[in-house]
Design an enzyme around this catalytic site. Structure first.
Site, mmCIF file in Angstrom:
data_model
loop_
_atom_site.group_PDB
_atom_site.id
_atom_site.type_symbol
_atom_site.label_atom_id
_atom_site.label_comp_id
_atom_site.label_asym_id
_atom_site.label_seq_id
_atom_site.Cartn_x
_atom_site.Cartn_y
_atom_site.Cartn_z
ATOM 1 N N THR B 126 10.915 -7.111 9.881
ATOM 2 C CA THR B 126 10.856 -5.718 10.328
ATOM 3 C C THR B 126 11.225 -5.574 11.806
ATOM 4 O OG1 THR B 126 9.135 -5.329 8.704
ATOM 5 C CG2 THR B 126 9.352 -3.689 10.425
ATOM 6 N N ILE B 157 4.609 -8.171 12.986
ATOM 7 C CA ILE B 157 4.765 -9.513 12.420
ATOM 8 C C ILE B 157 3.408 -10.208 12.236
ATOM 9 C CG2 ILE B 157 5.907 -11.756 12.631
ATOM 10 C CD1 ILE B 157 7.755 -9.218 12.196
ATOM 11 N N ILE B 335 -19.462 6.743 -4.120
ATOM 12 C CA ILE B 335 -20.689 6.349 -4.822
ATOM 13 C C ILE B 335 -21.792 5.996 -3.820
ATOM 14 C CG2 ILE B 335 -21.706 4.536 -6.298
ATOM 15 C CD1 ILE B 335 -19.035 4.596 -7.898
ATOM 16 N N GLY B 337 -22.031 7.292 -0.941
ATOM 17 C CA GLY B 337 -22.343 8.499 -0.179
ATOM 18 C C GLY B 337 -22.334 8.204 1.313
ATOM 19 N N GLU B 361 5.164 -5.290 2.707
ATOM 20 C CA GLU B 361 5.971 -5.988 1.697
ATOM 21 C C GLU B 361 6.572 -5.039 0.659
ATOM 22 O OE1 GLU B 361 4.907 -9.867 0.410
ATOM 23 O OE2 GLU B 361 3.438 -10.080 2.022
#
Lengths: 256, 377
Positions: B126, B157, B335, B337, B361
């Site tokens: 990248t 990286i 769940i 909270g 990726e």
């Protein structure tokens, strides 16, 4: 030095125990090497690495116990013996007889086993085996030194330490603290399937059913009563004491 | 058809689970809080042979299969996603290209130390102008006598700051936009890294910029054929996608386990909240999604092990596992909270870690594109 390790495949102690039709349910349960036996395997491998020789792991148990033996091989043991013939199953008396028959077929200097199995916790098989073989044993070891034929064993004596000298051949049992068992390495795991694993039957051991017949019988298996909410006593102190004594006598029947 | 693991696969999973529960999980919250790269964990993983798990023994690895590698990644991800991400990048993105495209000499010199755990690997693709579109690569490599001179910047990286060796791409033929791959030892003069990024999640993983200023490497450090670097990395990414999908399954599994045990313990209106249908439906969906994602991962891994094409299955697994992972973590917080929103519980970390897998990726958008292309669109 030839070292034999007796191990048992047991429930993972973190598993929830379920009883069905009077028996402990095994479906979907994770099985492991009995933790005390894992110390035994580790100690044997370390001794072998220091002094040379061979480590053989032995178990009496069903076919699934092969997984425990393979794990010990992956940790570094050289060879395994699995007594998975159902005719060889019984109680502690039976197990000691069967192990003795297996051991008598080979040469050994030292036998290491766990102090007890975490499932039934009887702590009998290893010391019975020593008796069957007519060799001395030292139990609940936290440290083991081998110099030639001489052994110095440090044992956990109810929280105290007892130092015992003995000579080979000898049987010892491992207590927590003896060592820190290794994780099997990936290379070890990959080699484990190629190491020799021998299965033995009643006939192979030259035993008869009468020789090894269990001396005990399990008549009932049950779970401990579920824990109930506690009770907080109130009122005058003298009355509280009276109430407590009466509850301990009649309700929980812990004092007579 | 056979859904059973081999005894070797089973043993590898058990070993990694025990290791991850004892050595990684207790540190996960601290690693996240301090954005600390757990170098000591990687040392231990190297000694156990994990750093070269699917690499042949001849090159310092353990020679296990892709299924075992995915099982290991799931277990590490279940303990600490950031550690899992760095592990995955080391194996799938650094070791695997060296294995696939390296000459025998390159493998001995660069792959053996990485696979045997002596050093960590990193992969540089990248750039500011190149992400999903690797064609935008600006880093250049120019042959000067018997060495390549590399100039440019790589961003986001993984492992860059701790790597011994980086595999990276650079333009070698500007006229035809030809890209090649190179092996760069990080002690080469001119190679440096930025300070680590401040990330939302995956904070145990090290992520930096690579700065290459007249980095001079020997001519023989070209990895694979000249001007074919782009094509070769596409196939590297297929394997990485399966692996990172396994990591997503591990994160989701961790969030699910926290939510399930919390739901059984938390009492409201006189009963545990796991008795309420609204919570039950969430837990049922989470369990189902995780099982399906795991099956997709293992199917793709199995195809790779069998030598069958698996590009499509890799994208299915990566896309599905990453998206259900984020969803599972969101529902786990719901769940729990108020507790779920607090750092005292691991589910908020799980969510921050999960989001990366929809991006790294190959984004979810790219995965859908890959799938559509495989369908002949």
């Amino acid at each position: 030095m030839n070292i034999l390790v007796c191990l048992k495949q047991t429930f993972d102690t973190e598993e929830r125990i379920v009883i069905e039709n009077g028996k402990i349910k095994e479906d979907g349960v994770k099985f492991v090497i009995n933790p005390y036996d894992e110390y035994a395997v580790e100690e044997a491998i370390r001794l072998r690495d220091d002094l040379g020789g061979q480590v053989t792991v032995i178990t009496v148990g069903p076919e699934r116990a092969e997984e425990a033996l393979r794990t010990a091989l992956a940790m570094g043991a050289d060879e395994a013996i699995l007594a998975d013939d159902p005719a060889l199953f019984g109680d502690e008396y039976t197990a000691a007889k069967v192990l003795a028959a297996i051991v008598k077929q080979r040469e050994f200097d030292l036998i290491i086993a766990g102090n007890q199995a975490v499932d039934d916790g009887s702590g009998q098989v290893a010391v019975r085996l020593a008796e069957e073989l007519g060799i001395p044993h030292v139990s609940t070891l936290t440290k083991l030194e081998v110099n030639g034929n001489q052994v110095v064993a440090h044992r956990d004596a109810e929280g105290d330490e007892e130092i015992v000298e003995a000579s080979l051949p000898l049987l010892v049992t491992a207590q927590q603290g003896l060592n820190e068992p290794r994780y099997p390495s990936l290379i070890g795991i990959r080699k484990a399937n190629k190491k020799p694993l021998t299965k033995v039957t009643l006939a192979d051991l030259g035993l008869s059913l009468e020789d090894i017949e269990a001396r005990t019988e399990i008549t009932e298996t049950f779970l401990p009563a579920p824990k109930t909410a506690g009770q907080i006593l109130s009122g005058d102190l003298a009355d509280q004491v009276k109430e407590l004594v009466s509850a301990l006598k009649t309700k929980d029947k812990v004092v007579g | 058809m056979n859904f059973e693991f081999s005894s070797e696969q089973q043993m590898i999973r058990n070993m990694v689970r025990e290791f991850a529960e004892a050595e990684i999980a207790p540190k996960a919250a601290e690693l996240d809080r301090n954005a600390r790269f757990p170098i000591e964990i990687f040392d231990k993983m190297g000694k156990l042979g994990l750093m070269g798990l699917p690499i042949p023994e001849a090159y310092g690895g353990a020679g296990a299969d892709m299924i075992s590698y995915c099982l290991a990644l799931e277990e590490i991800g279940r303990a600490c996603a950031g550690t899992g991400l760095s592990y995955e990048a080391h194996v799938s993105l650094a070791c695997v290209p060296l294995l696939l495209y390296g000459t025998e000499e390159q493998k001995q010199k660069y792959l053996v130390p990485l696979a045997s755990g002596e050093g960590i690997g990193s992969f540089g693709l990248t750039e500011p102008g190149a992400g999903s579109d690797a064609g935008g690569t600006r880093t250049t490599a120019v042959l000067d006598g018997d060495s390549w001179v590399i100039n440019g910047n790589k961003i986001f990286i993984t492992n860059g700051g701790y790597a011994k060796t980086v595999v990276l791409t650079a333009v070698t033929d500007p006229a035809t936009r030809g890209i090649s791959a190179f092996i760069v030892p990080t002690d080469t003069p001119g190679f440096s890294t930025s300070k680590p990024y401040e990330k939302m999640g995956m904070r145990a993983s090290n992520t930096v910029e690579l700065i290459l200023e007249n980095v001079r490497i020997p001519e023989e450090n070209l990895l694979g054929p000249l001007n074919a670097g782009f094509k070769q990395f596409l196939s590297t990414l297929d394997g990485g996608r399966v692996a990172i999908a396994a990591l997503a399954v591990g994160i989701a599994q961790s969030a699910f386990e926290t939510a399930l045990s919390y739901a059984k313990q938390r009492t409201q209106f006189g009963q545990s909240i796991s008795k309420f249908q609204a919570i039950q439906h969430k837990l049922a969906d989470m369990a189902m999604h995780i099982d399906l994602a795991r099956t997709a991962v293992l199917k793709a891994a199995w195809r790779k092990d069998q030598g069958l094409p698996y590009t499509l299955e890799a994208s299915y697994a990566k896309l599905f596992a990453s998206e259900i992972c984020t969803e599972t973590c969101t529902q786990a917080i719901q769940i729990l909270g108020g507790n779920g929103y607090m750092k005292e519980y691991p589910v908020e970390r799980n969510l921050r870690d999960a989001k990366l897998i929809e991006i790294g990726e190959g984004t979810s958008e790219i995965q859908r594109l890959v799938i559509a292309r495989q369908l002949g669109c």
